[in-house]
Design a protein around this motif. Structure first.
Motif, mmCIF file in Angstrom:
data_model
loop_
_atom_site.group_PDB
_atom_site.id
_atom_site.type_symbol
_atom_site.label_atom_id
_atom_site.label_comp_id
_atom_site.label_asym_id
_atom_site.label_seq_id
_atom_site.Cartn_x
_atom_site.Cartn_y
_atom_site.Cartn_z
ATOM 1 N N SER A 98 0.817 -1.210 0.000
ATOM 2 C CA SER A 98 0.000 0.000 0.000
ATOM 3 C C SER A 98 0.854 1.266 0.000
ATOM 4 O O SER A 98 0.369 2.333 -0.361
ATOM 5 N N VAL A 99 2.113 1.150 0.395
ATOM 6 C CA VAL A 99 2.970 2.338 0.426
ATOM 7 C C VAL A 99 3.426 2.707 -0.984
ATOM 8 O O VAL A 99 3.560 1.838 -1.848
ATOM 9 N N THR A 100 3.641 3.979 -1.190
ATOM 10 C CA THR A 100 4.154 4.461 -2.466
ATOM 11 C C THR A 100 5.657 4.647 -2.326
ATOM 12 O O THR A 100 6.119 5.298 -1.389
ATOM 13 N N MET A 101 6.396 4.052 -3.236
ATOM 14 C CA MET A 101 7.856 4.116 -3.207
ATOM 15 C C MET A 101 8.349 5.076 -4.285
ATOM 16 O O MET A 101 7.881 5.006 -5.418
ATOM 17 N N GLU A 102 9.277 5.943 -3.935
ATOM 18 C CA GLU A 102 9.916 6.806 -4.928
ATOM 19 C C GLU A 102 10.630 5.887 -5.915
ATOM 20 O O GLU A 102 11.126 4.830 -5.542
ATOM 21 N N LYS A 116 12.459 2.413 -4.990
ATOM 22 C CA LYS A 116 11.813 1.155 -5.382
ATOM 23 C C LYS A 116 12.813 0.258 -6.114
ATOM 24 O O LYS A 116 12.888 -0.943 -5.856
ATOM 25 N N ARG A 117 13.597 0.843 -7.003
ATOM 26 C CA ARG A 117 14.622 0.062 -7.710
ATOM 27 C C ARG A 117 15.627 -0.523 -6.722
ATOM 28 O O ARG A 117 16.035 -1.674 -6.845
ATOM 29 N N GLU A 118 16.047 0.258 -5.740
ATOM 30 C CA GLU A 118 16.995 -0.229 -4.730
ATOM 31 C C GLU A 118 16.375 -1.348 -3.904
ATOM 32 O O GLU A 118 17.046 -2.329 -3.581
ATOM 33 N N PHE A 119 15.101 -1.197 -3.562
ATOM 34 C CA PHE A 119 14.388 -2.255 -2.846
ATOM 35 C C PHE A 119 14.401 -3.537 -3.665
ATOM 36 O O PHE A 119 14.688 -4.616 -3.144
ATOM 37 N N GLU A 169 11.844 -0.154 6.060
ATOM 38 C CA GLU A 169 12.430 1.105 5.595
ATOM 39 C C GLU A 169 11.393 2.000 4.912
ATOM 40 O O GLU A 169 11.605 3.197 4.746
ATOM 41 N N PHE A 170 10.262 1.408 4.517
ATOM 42 C CA PHE A 170 9.184 2.163 3.866
ATOM 43 C C PHE A 170 7.990 2.342 4.797
ATOM 44 O O PHE A 170 6.897 2.697 4.365
ATOM 45 N N GLY A 171 8.191 2.030 6.086
ATOM 46 C CA GLY A 171 7.131 2.242 7.061
ATOM 47 C C GLY A 171 6.148 1.099 7.207
ATOM 48 O O GLY A 171 5.099 1.264 7.846
ATOM 49 N N VAL A 172 6.443 -0.057 6.629
ATOM 50 C CA VAL A 172 5.566 -1.218 6.785
ATOM 51 C C VAL A 172 5.962 -1.936 8.076
ATOM 52 O O VAL A 172 7.076 -2.445 8.189
ATOM 53 N N PRO A 173 5.059 -1.970 9.074
ATOM 54 C CA PRO A 173 5.379 -2.643 10.331
ATOM 55 C C PRO A 173 5.560 -4.150 10.141
ATOM 56 O O PRO A 173 4.983 -4.749 9.229
ATOM 57 N N ALA A 174 6.343 -4.744 11.021
ATOM 58 C CA ALA A 174 6.630 -6.178 10.941
ATOM 59 C C ALA A 174 5.364 -7.029 11.001
ATOM 60 O O ALA A 174 5.319 -8.124 10.417
#
Length: 148
Positions: free
Chosen positions: A38-42, A46-49, A116-121
């Motif tokens: 659901s998070v939006t990645m720059e 996103k490529r680094e992820f 790192e994108f704010g998604v909790p465990a």
């Protein structure tokens, strides 16, 4: 437009093509991760992820990076417990190498990367799928179960 797509596919398949037909058939298979979040990645983040996930999967499953595919759909409409929040859903497919130890490595690594994108465990699921027989995975106009 078509030629651009062919050029990209050709450049991307270069490492695998170098293995030759015999090497391809003896290769361990195709791990692939499909992830919705659901998070939006720059774009560059996103490529680094995706690059980091590729390394994580290759190392955890003991497979070459040249066969790892990662697809990420960010900004997806995903809810958790009926609420809009930072969360993710994923599926990892592989010919073999799916098991407790490798799955835990991937799960822990994805937890860190998604964090790192704010998604909790406690707001992501990753499902692990062993594709089964090699003929259940296609690549390069054949299946991994095809004989030379």
């Amino acid at each position: 437009r078509r030629s651009r797509h062919r050029a990209r596919a050709h450049a991307c398949s270069g490492a695998a093509a170098g293995a030759g037909a015999g090497g391809l058939l003896a290769a361990p298979g195709d791990p692939s991760l499909v992830l919705l979040t659901s998070v939006t990645m720059e774009k560059e983040a996103k490529r680094e992820f995706m690059r980091a996930a590729t390394v994580l999967i290759a190392e955890s499953l003991g497979k070459p990076q040249s066969y790892v595919a990662v697809a990420v759909q960010d900004g997806a409409d995903v809810m958790w417990a009926g609420e809009e929040c930072a969360c993710a859903l994923g599926n990892l497919y592989s010919l073999g190498a799916i098991g407790l130890e490798s799955n835990e490595k991937v799960s822990a690594g994805l937890c860190e990367l998604l964090g790192e994108f704010g998604v909790p465990a406690d707001r992501y699921y990753i499902n692990f799928w062993d594709i089964g027989p090699r003929e259940n995975c296609g690549y390069n106009g054949k299946t991994f179960g095809s004989s030379a």
